[in-house]
Design a protein around this motif. Structure first.
Motif, PDB file in Angstrom:
ATOM      1  N   LEU A 148       0.818  -1.217   0.000  1.00 44.28           N
ATOM      2  CA  LEU A 148       0.000   0.000   0.000  1.00 44.28           C
ATOM      3  C   LEU A 148       0.859   1.277   0.000  1.00 44.28           C
ATOM      4  CD1 LEU A 148      -2.671  -1.047   2.701  1.00 44.28           C
ATOM      5  CD2 LEU A 148      -2.773  -1.377   0.232  1.00 44.28           C
ATOM      6  N   PHE A 149       2.182   1.116  -0.021  1.00 38.60           N
ATOM      7  CA  PHE A 149       3.047   2.312  -0.055  1.00 38.60           C
ATOM      8  C   PHE A 149       2.781   3.097  -1.336  1.00 38.60           C
ATOM      9  CE2 PHE A 149       6.765   0.272   2.557  1.00 38.60           C
ATOM     10  CZ  PHE A 149       5.965   0.315   3.690  1.00 38.60           C
ATOM     11  N   ASP A 150       2.967   4.416  -1.265  1.00 39.34           N
ATOM     12  CA  ASP A 150       2.797   5.256  -2.462  1.00 39.34           C
ATOM     13  C   ASP A 150       3.811   4.877  -3.540  1.00 39.34           C
ATOM     14  OD1 ASP A 150       0.795   6.608  -1.222  1.00 39.34           O
ATOM     15  OD2 ASP A 150       2.064   8.272  -0.536  1.00 39.34           O
ATOM     16  N   GLU A 151       3.446   5.240  -4.767  1.00 40.62           N
ATOM     17  CA  GLU A 151       4.375   5.043  -5.893  1.00 40.62           C
ATOM     18  C   GLU A 151       5.596   5.937  -5.688  1.00 40.62           C
ATOM     19  OE1 GLU A 151       4.149   3.345  -9.105  1.00 40.62           O
ATOM     20  OE2 GLU A 151       2.837   2.104  -7.858  1.00 40.62           O
ATOM     21  N   VAL A 152       6.746   5.449  -6.087  1.00 41.99           N
ATOM     22  CA  VAL A 152       7.961   6.259  -5.983  1.00 41.99           C
ATOM     23  C   VAL A 152       7.957   7.300  -7.102  1.00 41.99           C
ATOM     24  CG1 VAL A 152      10.478   6.214  -5.989  1.00 41.99           C
ATOM     25  CG2 VAL A 152       9.195   4.285  -5.052  1.00 41.99           C
ATOM     26  N   PRO A 153       8.170   8.593  -6.778  1.00 39.30           N
ATOM     27  CA  PRO A 153       8.244   9.592  -7.852  1.00 39.30           C
ATOM     28  C   PRO A 153       9.328   9.202  -8.862  1.00 39.30           C
ATOM     29  CG  PRO A 153       8.321  10.639  -5.686  1.00 39.30           C
ATOM     30  CD  PRO A 153       8.410   9.174  -5.467  1.00 39.30           C
ATOM     31  N   SER A 154       9.054   9.437 -10.143  1.00 43.18           N
ATOM     32  CA  SER A 154       9.977   8.939 -11.179  1.00 43.18           C
ATOM     33  C   SER A 154      11.391   9.504 -11.014  1.00 43.18           C
ATOM     34  CB  SER A 154       9.428   9.269 -12.568  1.00 43.18           C
ATOM     35  OG  SER A 154       9.115  10.645 -12.621  1.00 43.18           O
ATOM     36  N   ALA A 155      11.485  10.741 -10.464  1.00 46.59           N
ATOM     37  CA  ALA A 155      12.821  11.344 -10.293  1.00 46.59           C
ATOM     38  C   ALA A 155      13.655  10.569  -9.269  1.00 46.59           C
ATOM     39  CB  ALA A 155      12.668  12.789  -9.829  1.00 46.59           C
TER      40      ALA A 155
END
Lengths: 175, 494
Positions: free
Chosen positions: A49-56
């Motif tokens: 359920l962790f948030d998606e990692v920002p692409s940067a």
């Protein structure tokens, strides 16, 4: 005098060792191991359920990887613990007296009412309730203890260490 | 020698001396009370020290650590209930001596051997810690990762609880340390939407809960235990004959205790047990052990106090706690914004010499306190538990709250108190969990930094000799006892 610690059961008699034979019972490490495995499964689900990692930031180690590695280790150790306990007879454990559960409830109540009644009143109530629960019947001493000790602790922390406590009903009084 | 003089010169400050005296008296009192350990006391005291400058704060905790280890021997000898776990071995021979009317002689021997062990280990600390710290200059993230892993692997061999349970506890502690924002990606982990959790779970409420809250419930479970005290007569200094009998034991235990203390995660309890066993093994009067042998007091007491200085060596030089209490002291250093390691020695020499000085003075002070006031300190056991433990828990609540002035910390303290009690009942020791939480950040951060350094090629760890040495030690720490047993079986079979 040969021993320093004696235990008494509820009716005041000395506790007697179990003399009869007991049926084989499951070692507590087996259900404990199952509980640890269940805990690992629940926490593993939480990692999904962790948030998606920002692409940067995506080139680093994913935030899920380390907790999952730990959960794998915990599960492996739990299986080892169960393996070690397999086929072994459970150690006879003295059942917990009721006072332990009541003390735990009292701790929860104490912490829960702090915001509502304020820290001083909560501490005072706790300093009355726990000694009585534990069998203390010298009520004058309890009253003196409950009146003085919480106030001393409060003034030490609030005046010397400048800690702002929740005061509940008494906020206006202390302001 | 310069270091020793520097430590002594710092201790000429009257305020610091007063702080160390308070820590020593408090430590002996806490150590003497069954259930209250120096680890719990340092955890409860930590919130108080946040407001103090770093040198007196850490000196206070260090003095309490030394004196608390000794204080346990008073009740071990007089009521057969060790005030602290490291004194458990002392009770084996101390109490039989007290029963036959030699309580004063037993207390005198415990005091003197504790002082000798403590002072010896402070001198080793003074010499070895800067040397170890200098070595750590060559450590990069891979070496620190391997070192932290070695520290965690040593949890397998601490005496309390089974090896595998200690490892579960340690790994659980590391997992708890992952709560909060992941520093490389900014993703929140296990915060459940609470903004207070984004900075992670602070180890201080956890420590207070797991040691203080859990112990209160353990005390509730043993309210029916009645202690019988043996009257203490005047404490007697060991005679020349006693010294002749025990000097070799004390020397041996000083070495054992300091060495065991240096090993990450091991502490005074392990040192005392080994000190006792070795005293028995080398004694000419083996039969007297268990019935009141004076060597049976000198061995564990010199060893458990020697472990205090030893345990501070990896704590200060490498940031790897040598025992449960040094984990709390390490936490105190972090709270004051100080990261132990080589740079601490360079940037904060006064702090380090203050710690050395505080420990040295604490050892000398408890010699006086032990010889003059042991009889008085033994009376602390007369405080009814029905008042002592409510007082402790009130301090636990206020201490947990005062750090961030947030009720969520009190909730965390309570949760870990209840959890700690359940885990203890099922054979999980609390110290590994604390070690895991303290080392958690170090393990994860250095692993991530290493992987970035190696461009995600794990095999490059094996190109770093120091890291490989620690990996080998980790392997031996985990599987050594099993392999040793198998080898012994094979040799026995042949």
């Amino acid at each position: 005098m040969t021993d320093t610690k004696t235990t008494q059961n509820g009716d005041g008699n000395k506790a007697r060792p179990d003399q009869g034979s007991r049926p084989f019972s499951i070692h507590t490490d087996l259900p404990m191991g199952v509980a640890v495995l269940l805990f690992s499964a629940v926490v593993f689900y939480l990692t999904t359920l962790f948030d998606e990692v920002p692409s940067a930031m995506a080139q680093g180690v994913p935030p899920t990887q380390f907790p999952r590695l730990l959960l794998f280790l915990i599960s492996a150790f739990a299986v080892m613990m169960m393996f070690q306990a397999w086929g072994q007879e459970a150690k006879k454990r003295k059942p917990l007296p009721k006072v332990v559960f009541l003390s735990a409830v009292l701790l929860i109540v104490f912490v829960s009412i702090v915001n509502w009644v304020g820290i001083i009143a909560a501490m005072m109530l706790f300093c009355i309730a726990l000694p009585i629960l534990w069998g203390e019947r010298r009520f004058k001493i309890i009253a003196i203890f409950a009146a003085i000790y919480p106030v001393l602790v409060y003034f030490l922390f609030s005046r010397v260490m400048e800690v702002n406590f929740p005061l509940g009903f008494f906020t206006e009084f202390f302001r | 020698m310069d270091g020793l003089l520097h430590a002594i010169s710092i201790m000429t400050d009257p305020y610091l001396l007063f702080i160390v005296l308070c820590g020593t008296v408090g430590g002996v009192l806490v150590g003497a009370l069954p259930g209250l350990t120096s680890t719990m006391a340092t955890a409860l005291l930590l919130p108080f020290t946040v407001m103090m400058p770093p040198v007196p704060a850490i000196a206070l905790l260090s003095a309490l650590y030394c004196a608390g280890t000794f204080g346990g021997s008073i009740t071990a000898i007089l009521i057969n209930a060790p005030g602290a776990p490291p004194a458990a071995a002392t009770a084996i021979d101390g109490y039989p001596m007290a029963l036959r009317g030699e309580a004063g002689r037993a207390l005198g021997m415990a005091t003197v051997s504790s002082t000798i062990g403590g002072i010896f280990s402070v001198i080793v600390l003074l010499v070895a810690a800067p040397m170890l710290a200098r070595m750590a200059y060559s450590f990069g993230p891979p070496e620190y990762f391997a070192l932290a892993l070695f520290g965690l692997s040593m949890l397998a061999s601490i005496t309390k609880g089974s090896a595998v349970k200690n490892l579960i506890g340690g790994t659980f502690g590391v997992l708890v340390a992952t709560v909060g924002i992941d520093f490389t990606t900014g993703v929140e982990r296990f915060t459940f939407g609470y903004p207070e959790m984004t900075e992670g779970i602070h180890f201080i409420p956890v420590m207070i809960g797991i040691f203080g809250g859990a112990e209160l419930l353990a005390q509730a479970a043993s309210l029916d235990v009645v202690y019988h005290r043996v009257a203490a007569l005047a404490v007697k200094l060991p005679t020349k004959e006693d010294f002749k009998l025990v000097w070799k034991t004390i020397v041996r235990s000083c070495g054992i205790g300091t060495f065991i203390g240096i090993l990450p995660a091991e502490g005074g309890t392990v040192a005392a047990m080994i000190g006792y066993n070795e005293a028995r093994r080398w004694s000419k009067n083996k039969d007297e052990f268990g019935n009141g042998a004076i060597e049976g007091i000198a061995g564990p007491e010199a060893a458990n106090n020697a472990a205090t200085g030893g345990a501070m060596i990896p704590t200060l030089a490498l940031g790897i706690p040598g025992s449960g209490t040094t984990a709390v002291i390490l936490g105190a250093l972090l709270v004051h914004g100080l990261r132990p390691g080589p740079y601490l020695f360079q940037e904060q020499p006064d702090l380090l010499y203050g710690i050395f000085g505080a420990m040295l003075v604490a050892n000398i002070l408890f010699l006086g306190i032990g010889l003059v006031g042991a009889k008085l300190f033994a009376r602390i056991t007369l405080i009814p538990r029905t008042f002592l433990w409510p007082a402790v828990f009130v301090l636990a609540v206020v201490g947990a709250y005062s750090l961030e002035q947030a009720m969520v910390d009190v909730g965390i303290m309570l949760v870990f108190g209840l959890l700690g009690f359940v885990l203890r009942r099922y054979g999980f020791a609390p110290a590994p969990i604390i070690m895991g939480i303290i080392l958690g950040d170090l393990v994860e951060n250095t692993l991530k930094q290493s992987l970035l350094l190696f461009e995600h090629d794990w095999t490059m760890f094996f190109g770093r000799p120091i890291a490989v040495s620690f990996f080998i030690l980790t392997f031996l720490g985990l599987f050594g006892p099993f392999l040793f047993k198998q080898m012994k079986k094979m040799v026995g079979g042949n």
